[in-house]
Design an enzyme around this catalytic site. Structure first.
Site, PDB file in Angstrom:
ATOM      1  N   LYS A 189       0.856  -1.197   0.000  1.00  0.00           N
ATOM      2  CA  LYS A 189       0.000   0.000   0.000  1.00  0.00           C
ATOM      3  C   LYS A 189       0.888   1.241   0.000  1.00  0.00           C
ATOM      4  CE  LYS A 189      -2.546   3.227   2.437  1.00  0.00           C
ATOM      5  NZ  LYS A 189      -2.005   4.305   1.587  1.00  0.00           N
ATOM      6  N   SER A 243       4.609   7.332  10.312  1.00  0.00           N
ATOM      7  CA  SER A 243       4.612   8.104  11.559  1.00  0.00           C
ATOM      8  C   SER A 243       4.310   7.225  12.777  1.00  0.00           C
ATOM      9  CB  SER A 243       3.546   9.203  11.453  1.00  0.00           C
ATOM     10  OG  SER A 243       2.288   8.596  11.292  1.00  0.00           O
ATOM     11  N   GLY A 247       1.891   3.907  13.390  1.00  0.00           N
ATOM     12  CA  GLY A 247       2.578   2.699  13.883  1.00  0.00           C
ATOM     13  C   GLY A 247       1.853   2.093  15.079  1.00  0.00           C
ATOM     14  N   GLU A 265       9.198   1.203  11.174  1.00  0.00           N
ATOM     15  CA  GLU A 265      10.301   2.166  10.975  1.00  0.00           C
ATOM     16  C   GLU A 265       9.634   3.533  11.063  1.00  0.00           C
ATOM     17  OE1 GLU A 265      13.046   0.388  10.286  1.00  0.00           O
ATOM     18  OE2 GLU A 265      12.013  -1.431   9.676  1.00  0.00           O
ATOM     19  N   CYS A 300      13.437  10.708   7.122  1.00  0.00           N
ATOM     20  CA  CYS A 300      13.250  10.182   8.484  1.00  0.00           C
ATOM     21  C   CYS A 300      14.457  10.462   9.360  1.00  0.00           C
ATOM     22  CB  CYS A 300      12.945   8.695   8.448  1.00  0.00           C
ATOM     23  SG  CYS A 300      14.209   7.736   7.614  1.00  0.00           S
ATOM     24  N   GLU A 399       8.646  15.374  16.113  1.00  0.00           N
ATOM     25  CA  GLU A 399       9.046  15.404  14.707  1.00  0.00           C
ATOM     26  C   GLU A 399       8.145  16.367  13.922  1.00  0.00           C
ATOM     27  OE1 GLU A 399       8.102  11.997  12.172  1.00  0.00           O
ATOM     28  OE2 GLU A 399      10.163  12.089  11.453  1.00  0.00           O
TER      29      GLU A 399
HETATM   30  P1  NAD Z   1       1.941   8.345   7.815  1.00  0.00           P
HETATM   31  O1  NAD Z   1       2.166   7.506   9.019  1.00  0.00           O
HETATM   32  O2  NAD Z   1       0.925   9.406   7.882  1.00  0.00           O
HETATM   33  O3  NAD Z   1       1.554   7.428   6.579  1.00  0.00           O
HETATM   34  C1  NAD Z   1       2.332   6.330   6.223  1.00  0.00           C
HETATM   35  C2  NAD Z   1       1.454   5.327   5.509  1.00  0.00           C
HETATM   36  O4  NAD Z   1       0.487   4.825   6.434  1.00  0.00           O
HETATM   37  C3  NAD Z   1       0.679   5.901   4.330  1.00  0.00           C
HETATM   38  O5  NAD Z   1       0.661   4.942   3.291  1.00  0.00           O
HETATM   39  C4  NAD Z   1      -0.712   6.106   4.914  1.00  0.00           C
HETATM   40  O6  NAD Z   1      -1.741   6.066   3.953  1.00  0.00           O
HETATM   41  C5  NAD Z   1      -0.800   4.915   5.856  1.00  0.00           C
HETATM   42  N1  NAD Z   1      -1.801   5.074   6.922  1.00  0.00           N
HETATM   43  C6  NAD Z   1      -2.299   6.231   7.445  1.00  0.00           C
HETATM   44  N2  NAD Z   1      -3.201   5.943   8.403  1.00  0.00           N
HETATM   45  C7  NAD Z   1      -3.282   4.601   8.492  1.00  0.00           C
HETATM   46  C8  NAD Z   1      -4.027   3.705   9.301  1.00  0.00           C
HETATM   47  N3  NAD Z   1      -4.905   4.124  10.232  1.00  0.00           N
HETATM   48  N4  NAD Z   1      -3.835   2.367   9.140  1.00  0.00           N
HETATM   49  C9  NAD Z   1      -2.940   1.918   8.236  1.00  0.00           C
HETATM   50  N5  NAD Z   1      -2.229   2.711   7.415  1.00  0.00           N
HETATM   51  C10 NAD Z   1      -2.382   4.047   7.546  1.00  0.00           C
HETATM   52  O7  NAD Z   1       3.386   8.901   7.416  1.00  0.00           O
HETATM   53  P2  NAD Z   1       3.762   9.895   6.247  1.00  0.00           P
HETATM   54  O8  NAD Z   1       3.266  11.235   6.656  1.00  0.00           O
HETATM   55  O9  NAD Z   1       3.362   9.312   4.944  1.00  0.00           O
HETATM   56  O10 NAD Z   1       5.359   9.849   6.321  1.00  0.00           O
HETATM   57  C11 NAD Z   1       6.062  10.587   7.228  1.00  0.00           C
HETATM   58  C12 NAD Z   1       6.478   9.743   8.400  1.00  0.00           C
HETATM   59  O11 NAD Z   1       7.238   8.614   7.986  1.00  0.00           O
HETATM   60  C13 NAD Z   1       7.414  10.510   9.313  1.00  0.00           C
HETATM   61  O12 NAD Z   1       7.062  10.263  10.639  1.00  0.00           O
HETATM   62  C14 NAD Z   1       8.780   9.928   8.985  1.00  0.00           C
HETATM   63  O13 NAD Z   1       9.742  10.070   9.972  1.00  0.00           O
HETATM   64  C15 NAD Z   1       8.435   8.508   8.736  1.00  0.00           C
HETATM   65  N6  NAD Z   1       9.512   7.845   7.983  1.00  0.00           N
HETATM   66  C16 NAD Z   1      10.303   6.942   8.641  1.00  0.00           C
HETATM   67  C17 NAD Z   1      11.352   6.309   7.953  1.00  0.00           C
HETATM   68  C18 NAD Z   1      12.248   5.297   8.655  1.00  0.00           C
HETATM   69  O14 NAD Z   1      12.936   4.523   7.972  1.00  0.00           O
HETATM   70  N7  NAD Z   1      12.268   5.235   9.958  1.00  0.00           N
HETATM   71  C19 NAD Z   1      11.559   6.588   6.615  1.00  0.00           C
HETATM   72  C20 NAD Z   1      10.733   7.522   5.985  1.00  0.00           C
HETATM   73  C21 NAD Z   1       9.692   8.130   6.686  1.00  0.00           C
END
Ligand code: NAD
Length: 495
Positions: A189, A243, A247, A265, A300, A399
Site C-alpha cells: 500500500k 509516523s 505505527g 520504521e 526520516c 518530529e
Molecule cells: P503516515 O504515518 O501518515 O503514513 C504512512 C502510511 O500509512 C501511508 O501509506 C498512509 O496512507 C498509511 N496510513 C495512514 N493511516 C493509516 C491507518 N490508520 N492504518 C494503516 N495505514 C495508515 O506517514 P507519512 O506522513 O506518509 O510519512 C512521514 C512519516 O514517515 C514521518 O514520521 C517519517 O519520519 C516517517 N519515515 C520513517 C522512515 C524510517 O525509515 N524510519 C523513513 C521515511 C519516513
C-alpha cells in the site's frame, strides 16, 4: 546522467490513470472509485489513482495467499528468485529517468536528489537482495550425539507493506526486495500522495518475470486500505514505514486480529552535535544544513536538531543561516534547485502551525517559517532556523518532518549527550569532532539506531537502518532485514 532538456520533456508526458495490480492484472477499485493526484510543484491536477477499499485489500491478500501456497515463487530455487530480482534491478535502471521525474511530479523532491535516492537506490536494493537470495545458510545445532537439530529459515507467507511519501521507491524496495528474496508474497500500500512511481515499479517487476500474484498493490487512503491490511486475518507480517501514531494503530490492529508480526520504521528528532574542535567548520555547516534541508526535511533521519558547543555557537549559526539563505528554492524539476516542495498542502500547513507554536514556546526564529513561492500554486517552505530552542518545547521534542532546524548551545560533552538523548525517539545522530576518543564515546552513548561521525546521512544497502525507542522496532536493509520476513523452523531428528 539525466539532463535538463530530458527532464523538461518528461515533465510534459501524460500520466495514465493509476490502477491497482492484483494477481498480475491492472484493475480499478471494485466500486470504480478514484482519487485525484495533485502535484505539489504547482497544485495542479496530475491524474487519478484507484481509491481502494477493504474489498480490494481482500482480493489482493487472497491473490497473494494463493500465489504463496502454490509455490510459484516460494518453491523456486533461491538462485532462480535471485535472477528475477536482478532483472528487476536492470529494468529499473533502464526506466530510471521516467521513474524519477514521475515521482517528483507526485511528491516534490528535488530531482537532483530523487534520481539517486529513488530509482537508482531501489535498483541497488533489488540487485543486493537478488544476489543474497542463495547465500543464506541454515544451521545445524550443537545437540547431543544421536540427535540432529536443523534450523531452517522459512518464508512467513503473505507480507503487508505500508510506505510513506518521502522516498516511495527506495523505501518500498527495502521491504519488497527483502520479502521477495525470502520467498514471500506481498501486498503493498503506497502513500496516497506518492503512489505513481510505485505503480510503475510494480509493472516493471511483472515485465521482469515476477509471477502473477506475488506482488500486489492497492492504492487509497490509510483508513480505507492501510487499516484493512493491518487488520487482515491472512497477512502474516506487516512492514511499515511512517509516523508514530499510525505505527501504534498497526500494533493495535495486530493485537485485535491475528497477532501478525509488525515491524515499524518510524520518525525521529535526530540531533547533530558539533564540538568546537571539529575540523573545517565551514564544511561541517554545509553538512549540517544538508542534513535537515535536503528534500525539505522530509527525511526520516533528518537532523532536525543541532547542538553546538557554546564557544562557537554564534558563529556557527551565522554559517548555517548563510548557507540556508543561499539555497535555491522552487521547481523541484529544475536540476539546480536544492529546496523543493512539501509533498502535500496538508503537510505544508502542519509544518507552518508547528513553526507558529515554536515561536509561542520561546524559540528565536532566525529564518523562514512561512509559505514561499505562493504564486506558483505549489507547496513551499524555505529552510527555517530557530535558535535557543527550549528543550521541553514541541519544536525539540516532536518530529515536524519539514525544513525546520532547532539549534541549541551546550557547554560540555555530558550536557550534549543528555540533550541529544532527551526525546522519545532514537533514529539517528551525528557527531563532529577531531577527538577520536570523544567520537567513540559519543557513538556508544548516543541513543540512536545510526550515529554518523564527521558526516551525516551516509548509508547504503549493506548496513541496517532502524531506530530505538519510539523510532521503531525493525531494520530495513542488510542481510538482517531478511529475518523480518522469515520464520525459524526446527527439525529435531533422532538418529
Ligand atoms: P503516515 O504515518 O501518515 O503514513 C504512512 C502510511 O500509512 C501511508 O501509506 C498512509 O496512507 C498509511 N496510513 C495512514 N493511516 C493509516 C491507518 N490508520 N492504518 C494503516 N495505514 C495508515 O506517514 P507519512 O506522513 O506518509 O510519512 C512521514 C512519516 O514517515 C514521518 O514520521 C517519517 O519520519 C516517517 N519515515 C520513517 C522512515 C524510517 O525509515 N524510519 C523513513 C521515511 C519516513
Amino acid at each position: 546522467m539525466i539532463n535538463q532538456s530530458e527532464i523538461n520533456n518528461l515533465r510534459q508526458a501524460s500520466i495514465p490513470v493509476g490502477q491497482n495490480m492484483i494477481d498480475g492484472k491492472k484493475v480499478d477499485a471494485s466500486d470504480g472509485a478514484k482519487m485525484d493526484v495533485i502535484s505539489p510543484i504547482d497544485g495542479t491536477f496530475l491524474t487519478e489513482i484507484a481509491a481502494g477499499r477493504s474489498v480490494d485489500v481482500d482480493k489482493a491478500v487472497q491473490a497473494a495467499r494463493i500465489a504463496f501456497e502454490d509455490g510459484r515463487w516460494s518453491s523456486l530455487a533461491p538462485a532462480a528468485r535471485g535472477k528475477v530480482l536482478q532483472r528487476i534491478a536492470e529494468k529499473i535502471v533502464k526506466d530510471a529517468h521516467w521513474l524519477a521525474v514521475l515521482g517528483v511530479r507526485d511528491n516534490g523532491t528535488e530531482i537532483s536528489m530523487a534520481i539517486k535516492a529513488e530509482p537508482l537506490s531501489a535498483a541497488g536494493t533489488f540487485r543486493y537482495y537478488g544476489e543474497l537470495c542463495d547465500k543464506q545458510y541454515g544451521e545445524i545445532a550443537p545437540t547431543a550425539p544421536g540427535t540432529l537439530g536443523l534450523v531452517h529459515h522459512t518464508p512467513v507467507g503473505v507480507v503487508g507493506v505500508i510506505v510513506p511519501w518521502n522516498f516511495p521507491l527506495m523505501i518500498s524496495a527495502w521491504k519488497i526486495a527483502a520479502a521477495l528474496a525470502a520467498g514471500n508474497t506481498v501486498v503493498l500500500k503506497p502513500a496516497e500522495v506518492a503512489s505513481l512511481s510505485i505503480l510503475r515499479l510494480v509493472e516493471i517487476c511483472h515485465e521482469a518475470g515476477l509471477p502473477d500474484g506475488v506482488l500486489n498493490v492497492v492504492t487509497g487512503t490509510g483508513l480505507d486500505v492501510g487499516a484493512p491490511l493491518g487488520q487482515h486475518m491472512d497477512v502474516d507480517v506487516l512492514a511499515f514505514t511512517g509516523s508514530g501514531p499510525v505505527g501504534r494503530q498497526l500494533m493495535m490492529y495486530a493485537a485485535q486480529s491475528n497477532l501478525k508480526r509488525v515491524y515499524l520504521e518510524l520518525g525521529g528528532k535526530s540531533a547533530s552535535v558539533v564540538f568546537a574542535d571539529a575540523d573545517n567548520l565551514d564544511l561541517v555547516a554545509k553538512v549540517a544544513a544538508g542534513a535537515i534541508f535536503r528534500n525539505s526535511g522530509q527525511v526520516c533521519v533528518a537532523s532536525s536538531r543541532l547542538l553546538v558547543e557554546n564557544s562557537i555557537h554564534k558563529d556557527f549559526v551565522e554559517k548555517i543561516l548563510n548557507i540556508a539563505g543561499e539555497m535555491k528554492l522552487g521547481d523541484p524539476l529544475d536540476l539546480s534547485t536544492n529546496a523543493g516542495a512539501i509533498a502535500s498542502q496538508t503537510q505544508m500547513n502542519k509544518i507552518l502551525q508547528d513553526c507558529d507554536r515554536a515561536v509561542a514556546d520561546g524559540a528565536e526564529l532566525k529564518l523562514g517559517g512561512a509559505q514561499r513561492a505562493v504564486e506558483t500554486g505549489g507547496f513551499y517552505i524555505g529552510p527555517t532556523v530557530f535558535d535557543n530552542a527550549p528543550q521541553d518545547s514541541s519544536l525539540v521534542q516532536k518530529e515536524i518532518f519539514g525544513p525546520v532546524l532547532a539549534v541549541q548551545p551546550f557547554d560540555t560533552e555530558e550536557e550534549a549527550i543528555k540533550l541529544s538523548n532527551d526525546t522519545d525517539y532514537g533514529l539517528a545522530a551525528g557527531v563532529f569532532t577531531q577527538n577520536i576518543n570523544r567520537a567513540h564515546r559519543m557513538v556508544e552513548r548516543l541513543r540512536a539506531g545510526v550515529v554518523h561521525v564527521n558526516t551525516y546521512g551516509g548509508a547504503d544497502v549493506t548496513v541496517p537502518l532502524g531506530g530505538v525507542g519510539q523510532s521503531g522496532n525493525g531494520h530495513d536493509k542488510s542481510p538482517h532485514a531478511l529475518n523480518k520476513f522469515q520464520n525459524l523452523k526446527t527439525a529435531w531428528i533422532q538418529l
